[in-house]
Motif scaffolding. Structure first.
Motif, short mmCIF file in Angstrom:
data_model
loop_
_atom_site.label_atom_id
_atom_site.label_comp_id
_atom_site.label_asym_id
_atom_site.label_seq_id
_atom_site.Cartn_x
_atom_site.Cartn_y
_atom_site.Cartn_z
N HIS A 1 12.67 -35.46 -6.42
CA HIS A 1 11.47 -35.27 -5.99
C HIS A 1 11.32 -36.41 -4.88
O HIS A 1 12.25 -37.07 -4.77
CB HIS A 1 10.39 -35.75 -7.13
N SER B 1 9.16 -38.69 -4.84
CA SER B 1 8.69 -40.09 -5.46
C SER B 1 9.64 -41.19 -5.23
O SER B 1 8.87 -42.33 -5.04
CB SER B 1 8.46 -39.80 -6.89
N ARG C 1 17.15 -29.31 -7.22
CA ARG C 1 17.20 -29.30 -8.75
C ARG C 1 18.12 -28.39 -9.05
O ARG C 1 18.18 -27.26 -8.55
CB ARG C 1 15.74 -29.03 -9.27
N GLN D 1 8.76 -31.04 -0.82
CA GLN D 1 7.50 -31.73 -1.50
C GLN D 1 6.85 -32.68 -0.32
O GLN D 1 7.52 -33.00 0.61
CB GLN D 1 7.90 -32.72 -2.51
N GLY E 1 2.22 -35.63 -5.48
CA GLY E 1 3.29 -34.82 -5.00
C GLY E 1 2.79 -33.35 -5.00
O GLY E 1 2.54 -32.81 -6.01
N1 PHE Z 1 7.13 -36.20 -8.58
C1 PHE Z 1 6.52 -35.33 -9.18
C2 PHE Z 1 7.31 -34.28 -9.56
O1 PHE Z 1 8.00 -33.81 -8.75
C3 PHE Z 1 5.07 -35.17 -8.76
C4 PHE Z 1 4.20 -36.57 -8.69
C5 PHE Z 1 4.22 -37.15 -7.57
C6 PHE Z 1 3.56 -36.83 -9.86
C7 PHE Z 1 3.42 -38.23 -7.64
C8 PHE Z 1 2.68 -37.69 -9.74
C9 PHE Z 1 2.60 -38.55 -8.73
O2 PHE Z 1 6.88 -33.34 -10.41
#
Ligand code: PHE
Length: 354
Positions: free
Chosen positions: A184, A186, A211, A225, A324
């Motif tokens: 992700h 993040s 993934r 994303q 995200g």
């Molecule tokens: N990184 C999370 C995902 O891939 C999405 C997300 C990002 C949720 C930021 C909360 C805050 O599912």
């Protein structure tokens, strides 16, 4: 017959022959339609072996008084040939020009052939549009790497080794210990915070994620994303909600309603998912929204104190929100694309439609 009479008869005979040669020659010339035959005619009627030339050669054996008369006459034939040849040559030039014009003729009224135009990939278009909206709202674009460590992708996001929540992200590992492909965007939160702490941050982090999943119509092993992050003093859940609502309005138009559903992510607290009113059925319920009237487009929440601390911000003083969102998902909903695999299979029949 006297000598004079004989000469006169011979003169008449030769002149008649010359007349025949001229008439025949000119008649043949008139028929000629192309350059090659013309050259041929030139050789046979004015060349060394031409009939007029034969007569001119025979002159040496003619009686003296006949020579100038026949010479003049034969010359006359030769000259009329030369003149006619020149005229015919001009005529043929014109004929050939017309012929080639006819061959090269173009119909300017025919419709043209349209050249096929290059275009941006639908994902590039969506990413640009999403970025544009957030940039207008005062967010900056921050790039973070596709290749990450376990630490950034999980640990610093409040998921120590063996944390059960890791199961939400099936991971591509590499042959190098702890080096993985990000699951992700993040982990970019940590990068951007560590670079700018303790300054306030408003940024989006777009990019590809990976993934290790079964590829189906709904899930791909790679997808984009767009991470959204804001860190500062007094940032509240209201800011998060307002920002997302404004984004949705700008993207889909004023009318679309949204709702937040409680959810859980280890790196946000509280956490939520945002749904938009199904714009295909207008909330009535249809196959796309599975009759619920709502479509899920993103995960979000207030940044977890541990994550803020890992980024270099004192959670007692600072707060922040993160979200995200999946551009492919938004694209699929907008264009009614029923299979996510179209995006990265590079089939021009698909790509041409955007
Ligand atoms: N990184 C999370 C995902 O891939 C999405 C997300 C990002 C949720 C930021 C909360 C805050 O599912």
């Amino acid at each position: 017959m006297s000598d004079d009479e004989q000469v006169s008869v011979q003169k008449d005979r030769i002149q008649q022959k010359l007349n025949e040669i001229r008439n025949q020659g000119l008649a043949l010339l008139e028929e000629i339609q192309d350059e090659e035959s013309l050259q041929e005619w030139h050789r046979s009627h004015l060349g060394r072996k031409a009939a007029v030339m034969d007569i001119m050669r025979e002159m040496s054996s003619m009686p003296g008084e006949l020579r100038p008369i026949i010479g003049k006459y034969a010359n006359g034939v030769k000259q009329s040939f030369e003149k006619a040849l020149q005229e015919r040559a001009e005529a043929i030039k014109k004929i050939e020009l017309e012929r080639s014009l006819k061959k090269e003729q173009i119909d300017v009224t025919l419709p043209g052939r349209r050249p096929s135009r290059g275009r941006l990939h639908p994902e590039t278009q969506a990413l640009r549009e999403i970025s544009q909206i957030f940039v207008e709202m005062g967010f900056q674009i921050y790039r973070s790497p596709d290749v990450e460590t376990d630490e950034y992708n999980f640990e610093l996001l409040n998921m120590p080794p063996h944390h059960p929540a890791r199961d939400m992200w099936d991971t591509f590992y590499t042959t190098k210990e702890n080096v993985i492909l990000r699951t992700h965007t993040s982990p970019g939160q940590i990068h951007v915070m560590r670079q700018f702490a303790p300054e306030p941050i408003r940024a989006i982090l777009p990019g590809m994620c990976y993934r290790y999943e079964q590829i189906t119509a709904r899930s791909e092993i790679q997808f984009n994303q767009v991470e959204l992050i804001a860190v500062g003093k007094n940032i509240t859940f209201g800011d998060l909600k307002g920002t997302l609502q404004d984004f949705v309005n700008r993207l889909f138009g004023r009318e679309v309603r949204t709702r937040l559903r409680p959810n859980h992510f280890p790196f946000t607290e509280p956490s939520a998912e945002m749904d938009v009113e199904c714009f295909i059925c207008g909330g009535q319920g249809c196959p796309v929204c599975k009759k619920s009237g709502w479509l899920e487009i993103l995960g979000c929440g207030m940044m977890h104190p541990t994550v803020l601390k890992n980024g270099g911000y004192d959670p007692e003083v600072y707060s922040g929100f993160a979200a995200g969102l999946g551009p492919e998902r938004i694209n699929m909903l907008r264009h009614k694309i029923e299979d996510i695999r179209y995006f990265w299979s590079n089939d021009v029949r698909f790509l041409e439609q955007f």
